[in-house]
Design a protein around this motif. Structure first.
Motif, PDB file in Angstrom:
ATOM      1  N   VAL A   1       0.837  -1.203   0.000  1.00 40.55           N
ATOM      2  CA  VAL A   1       0.000   0.000   0.000  1.00 40.55           C
ATOM      3  C   VAL A   1       0.872   1.252   0.000  1.00 40.55           C
ATOM      4  CG1 VAL A   1      -1.676   1.343   1.321  1.00 40.55           C
ATOM      5  CG2 VAL A   1      -1.954  -1.123   1.103  1.00 40.55           C
ATOM      6  N   GLU A   2       1.905   1.270   0.846  1.00 43.50           N
ATOM      7  CA  GLU A   2       2.798   2.426   0.897  1.00 43.50           C
ATOM      8  C   GLU A   2       3.452   2.672  -0.456  1.00 43.50           C
ATOM      9  OE1 GLU A   2       2.560  -0.005   3.110  1.00 43.50           O
ATOM     10  OE2 GLU A   2       3.345   0.555   5.080  1.00 43.50           O
ATOM     11  N   ALA A   3       3.902   1.614  -1.116  1.00 42.61           N
ATOM     12  CA  ALA A   3       4.578   1.771  -2.403  1.00 42.61           C
ATOM     13  C   ALA A   3       3.646   2.343  -3.454  1.00 42.61           C
ATOM     14  CB  ALA A   3       5.130   0.422  -2.864  1.00 42.61           C
ATOM     15  N   VAL A   4       2.406   1.837  -3.502  1.00 37.29           N
ATOM     16  CA  VAL A   4       1.443   2.335  -4.479  1.00 37.29           C
ATOM     17  C   VAL A   4       1.097   3.792  -4.201  1.00 37.29           C
ATOM     18  CG1 VAL A   4      -0.974   2.162  -5.213  1.00 37.29           C
ATOM     19  CG2 VAL A   4       0.444   0.108  -5.107  1.00 37.29           C
ATOM     20  N   LEU A   5       0.859   4.121  -2.930  1.00 43.39           N
ATOM     21  CA  LEU A   5       0.473   5.479  -2.592  1.00 43.39           C
ATOM     22  C   LEU A   5       1.621   6.459  -2.825  1.00 43.39           C
ATOM     23  CD1 LEU A   5      -1.952   7.047  -1.644  1.00 43.39           C
ATOM     24  CD2 LEU A   5      -1.251   6.653   0.720  1.00 43.39           C
ATOM     25  N   ASP A   6       2.841   6.046  -2.526  1.00 42.23           N
ATOM     26  CA  ASP A   6       4.010   6.890  -2.811  1.00 42.23           C
ATOM     27  C   ASP A   6       4.078   7.230  -4.296  1.00 42.23           C
ATOM     28  OD1 ASP A   6       5.403   7.543  -0.451  1.00 42.23           O
ATOM     29  OD2 ASP A   6       6.235   5.520  -0.293  1.00 42.23           O
ATOM     30  N   GLU A   7       3.857   6.224  -5.140  1.00 39.74           N
ATOM     31  CA  GLU A   7       3.931   6.432  -6.584  1.00 39.74           C
ATOM     32  C   GLU A   7       2.797   7.345  -7.065  1.00 39.74           C
ATOM     33  OE1 GLU A   7       5.717   6.314 -10.178  1.00 39.74           O
ATOM     34  OE2 GLU A   7       6.464   5.447  -8.291  1.00 39.74           O
ATOM     35  N   LEU A   8       1.609   7.155  -6.504  1.00 46.22           N
ATOM     36  CA  LEU A   8       0.485   8.008  -6.897  1.00 46.22           C
ATOM     37  C   LEU A   8       0.722   9.462  -6.498  1.00 46.22           C
ATOM     38  CD1 LEU A   8      -2.580   5.730  -5.989  1.00 46.22           C
ATOM     39  CD2 LEU A   8      -1.732   6.293  -8.275  1.00 46.22           C
ATOM     40  N   LEU A   9       1.262   9.672  -5.305  1.00 51.59           N
ATOM     41  CA  LEU A   9       1.550  11.035  -4.869  1.00 51.59           C
ATOM     42  C   LEU A   9       2.631  11.679  -5.741  1.00 51.59           C
ATOM     43  CD1 LEU A   9       1.473  10.761  -0.966  1.00 51.59           C
ATOM     44  CD2 LEU A   9      -0.205  11.843  -2.459  1.00 51.59           C
ATOM     45  N   LYS A  10       3.600  10.892  -6.144  1.00 48.11           N
ATOM     46  CA  LYS A  10       4.628  11.405  -7.046  1.00 48.11           C
ATOM     47  C   LYS A  10       4.005  11.823  -8.370  1.00 48.11           C
ATOM     48  CE  LYS A  10       8.988  10.036  -9.261  1.00 48.11           C
ATOM     49  NZ  LYS A  10       9.963   8.913  -9.434  1.00 48.11           N
ATOM     50  N   THR A  11       3.089  11.003  -8.881  1.00 48.23           N
ATOM     51  CA  THR A  11       2.408  11.337 -10.135  1.00 48.23           C
ATOM     52  C   THR A  11       1.601  12.624 -10.011  1.00 48.23           C
ATOM     53  OG1 THR A  11       2.245   8.987 -10.696  1.00 48.23           O
ATOM     54  CG2 THR A  11       0.760  10.486 -11.845  1.00 48.23           C
ATOM     55  N   ALA A  12       0.976  12.816  -8.840  1.00 51.91           N
ATOM     56  CA  ALA A  12       0.150  13.999  -8.621  1.00 51.91           C
ATOM     57  C   ALA A  12       0.972  15.250  -8.338  1.00 51.91           C
ATOM     58  CB  ALA A  12      -0.817  13.742  -7.471  1.00 51.91           C
ATOM     59  N   GLY A  13       2.272  15.116  -8.151  1.00 55.22           N
ATOM     60  CA  GLY A  13       3.125  16.277  -7.899  1.00 55.22           C
ATOM     61  C   GLY A  13       3.098  16.735  -6.465  1.00 55.22           C
ATOM     62  N   ALA A  14       3.321  15.806  -5.545  1.00 55.91           N
ATOM     63  CA  ALA A  14       3.259  16.138  -4.120  1.00 55.91           C
ATOM     64  C   ALA A  14       4.442  16.978  -3.659  1.00 55.91           C
ATOM     65  CB  ALA A  14       3.189  14.852  -3.294  1.00 55.91           C
ATOM     66  N   ASP A  15       5.407  17.215  -4.541  1.00 57.30           N
ATOM     67  CA  ASP A  15       6.571  18.030  -4.167  1.00 57.30           C
ATOM     68  C   ASP A  15       6.378  19.502  -4.510  1.00 57.30           C
ATOM     69  OD1 ASP A  15       6.566  17.599  -6.885  1.00 57.30           O
ATOM     70  OD2 ASP A  15       8.716  17.238  -7.048  1.00 57.30           O
ATOM     71  N   ALA A  16       5.210  19.869  -5.013  1.00 58.71           N
ATOM     72  CA  ALA A  16       4.967  21.254  -5.421  1.00 58.71           C
ATOM     73  C   ALA A  16       4.663  22.131  -4.215  1.00 58.71           C
ATOM     74  CB  ALA A  16       3.816  21.309  -6.421  1.00 58.71           C
ATOM     75  N   ASP A  17       4.890  23.427  -4.378  1.00 54.61           N
ATOM     76  CA  ASP A  17       4.615  24.385  -3.313  1.00 54.61           C
ATOM     77  C   ASP A  17       3.111  24.630  -3.185  1.00 54.61           C
ATOM     78  OD1 ASP A  17       7.332  24.700  -2.830  1.00 54.61           O
ATOM     79  OD2 ASP A  17       7.514  26.352  -4.281  1.00 54.61           O
ATOM     80  N   ALA A  18       2.714  25.218  -2.047  1.00 53.35           N
ATOM     81  CA  ALA A  18       1.331  25.628  -1.791  1.00 53.35           C
ATOM     82  C   ALA A  18       0.353  24.469  -1.958  1.00 53.35           C
ATOM     83  CB  ALA A  18       0.936  26.787  -2.705  1.00 53.35           C
ATOM     84  N   THR A  19       0.778  23.280  -1.513  1.00 50.21           N
ATOM     85  CA  THR A  19      -0.012  22.056  -1.667  1.00 50.21           C
ATOM     86  C   THR A  19      -0.340  21.469  -0.300  1.00 50.21           C
ATOM     87  OG1 THR A  19       1.084  21.564  -3.776  1.00 50.21           O
ATOM     88  CG2 THR A  19      -0.071  19.748  -2.694  1.00 50.21           C
ATOM     89  N   ALA A  20      -1.558  20.971  -0.159  1.00 48.81           N
ATOM     90  CA  ALA A  20      -1.964  20.288   1.070  1.00 48.81           C
ATOM     91  C   ALA A  20      -2.529  18.919   0.715  1.00 48.81           C
ATOM     92  CB  ALA A  20      -3.014  21.096   1.827  1.00 48.81           C
TER      93      ALA A  20
END
Length: 393
Positions: free
Chosen positions: A277-296
């Motif tokens: 589950v952690e691996a899948v969710l990590d990859e999905l967050l990466k796809t969504a751009g979780a490293d961008a600013d002004a993001t929650a």
């Protein structure tokens, strides 16, 4: 370069324990109001009950209301609010081409019949024969037909006149993710111009609480924040529908966006494998751009111990501000992703995040400007989903 079109959210219909409509929810959340919880009506289990609603406002015919189960009334009401919000309520020309994608459960059971069977079956010398006899004599065809999942979409069509194409998905949390994903994909790809997407759930029903209890997943009182102390699912009555629209279609009718839905992703981890589950969710967050600013991050985590612990671990590593949707309104299964998206879109439209909840250790104060929100939804026993909402400039 992608040739996908933008997808705007132009209408939000939302009902939950916090009230009805976007304004009531924003006021409750921004004021830091405590969640509305019932710990006695279904003791020993925790339920977030639906706020008082006059269904007449969106379902004027009493005959229509009588033939709907509670979850259908909740969904039909929320759909009407979304159409009002988008400014297309009663517009036959637009509604005739509005597609609909609904996430629905399997209908509500006859609790009296279930109770009688559970009470008597242990006394029977042939329990299998007894069960078959009871099902044949007590479950009428008309009762079965009243439980068809696509009746929510049918009732929305009848009451509100939404008569474009229609799809209904089943499958608990994943169905809510896929309902939104399909609506978004069709508009982004240019095969649809406007769609009504969402779902509904009635938590105030003992049949579903029984199912969660038998799986040892129902949250026992006292209530606890799900990310900090995932000890079970605090179900909540809720309905949420979004009007999704292409910018071209919205602009042509003079509509403004509330926010932009920039992507929806759905996966299914092999949960018998540690860390899946952690691996899948990590990859999905990466796809969504979780490293961008002004993001929650808006977590729709269910509270089921193992998957919620996995989701919480990923959220903690992200370093982004986190808010738990389930803590505020409970967990609405099929409706949970639409509910979470509605709240995320409200915050993006406001440009700010509501305050953290006491006891939810992952939630930290955030006073900056908010322009992006990522919704995470890990199902209580299967399915992982992520969606991205951005400010529509």
């Amino acid at each position: 370069m992608s040739n996908r079109r933008d997808v705007w959210i132009t209408g939000i219909g939302l009902v939950s324990s916090l009230g009805e409509g976007p304004e009531a929810h924003w006021q409750a959340l921004s004021s830091g109001a405590r969640p509305v919880i019932d710990e006695s009506g279904f003791a020993p289990y925790v339920v977030h009950p639906l706020a008082p609603i006059s269904f007449d406002a969106q379902i004027p015919k009493k005959g229509d209301q009588r033939q709907m189960e509670p979850w259908q009334r909740i969904g039909t009401y929320a759909a009407g609010l979304a159409l009002d919000s988008a400014g297309i309520k009663g517009n036959k020309d637009i509604l005739s081409t509005t597609d609909m994608v609904v996430a629905a459960g399997g209908g509500e059971r006859d609790q009296a019949v279930d109770g009688a069977i559970l009470t008597d079956i242990e006394k029977q010398p042939n329990p299998e024969v007894f069960l078959n006899e009871q099902l044949q004599s007590n479950l009428r065809p008309t009762l079965f037909l009243a439980q068809l999942s696509n009746l929510l979409a049918g009732n929305i069509s009848i009451v509100h006149g939404v008569t474009g194409s229609s799809r209904t998905f089943m499958g608990e949390e994943s169905s809510g993710t896929d309902a939104v994903r399909i609506g978004w994909s069709r508009i982004a790809a240019g095969t649809s111009e406007i769609a009504l997407v969402g779902g509904a759930y009635n938590a105030e029903r003992r049949d579903m609480l029984l199912l969660f209890a038998l799986k040892r997943l129902a949250m026992h009182a006292p209530w606890a924040p799900v990310l900090a102390e995932p000890k079970g699912v605090p179900t909540g009555s809720a309905g949420a529908f979004l009007v999704l629209e292409s910018p071209e279609h919205a602009t042509a009718r003079g509509a403004k966006p509330i926010a932009k839905l920039s992507g929806v992703w759905s996966e299914r981890a092999r949960r018998n494998e540690p860390g899946a589950v952690e691996a899948v969710l990590d990859e999905l967050l990466k796809t969504a751009g979780a490293d961008a600013d002004a993001t929650a991050l808006f977590s729709a985590a269910s509270g089921a111990p193992e998957p919620t612990q996995a989701e919480a671990a990923v959220l903690a590593r992200s370093g982004l501000p986190v808010r738990s949707v389930t803590d505020r309104v409970g967990h609405g299964l099929e409706a949970q992703m639409p509910v979470a998206l509605a709240l995320a879109a409200l915050c993006v439209a406001e440009g700010k995040l509501f305050p953290p909840l006491d006891g939810e250790t992952l939630e930290k104060p955030f006073d900056g400007s908010l322009s992006r929100a990522i919704v995470t939804a890990v199902g209580h026993w299967r399915g992982e989903g992520v969606a991205l909402v951005e400010r529509a400039d």
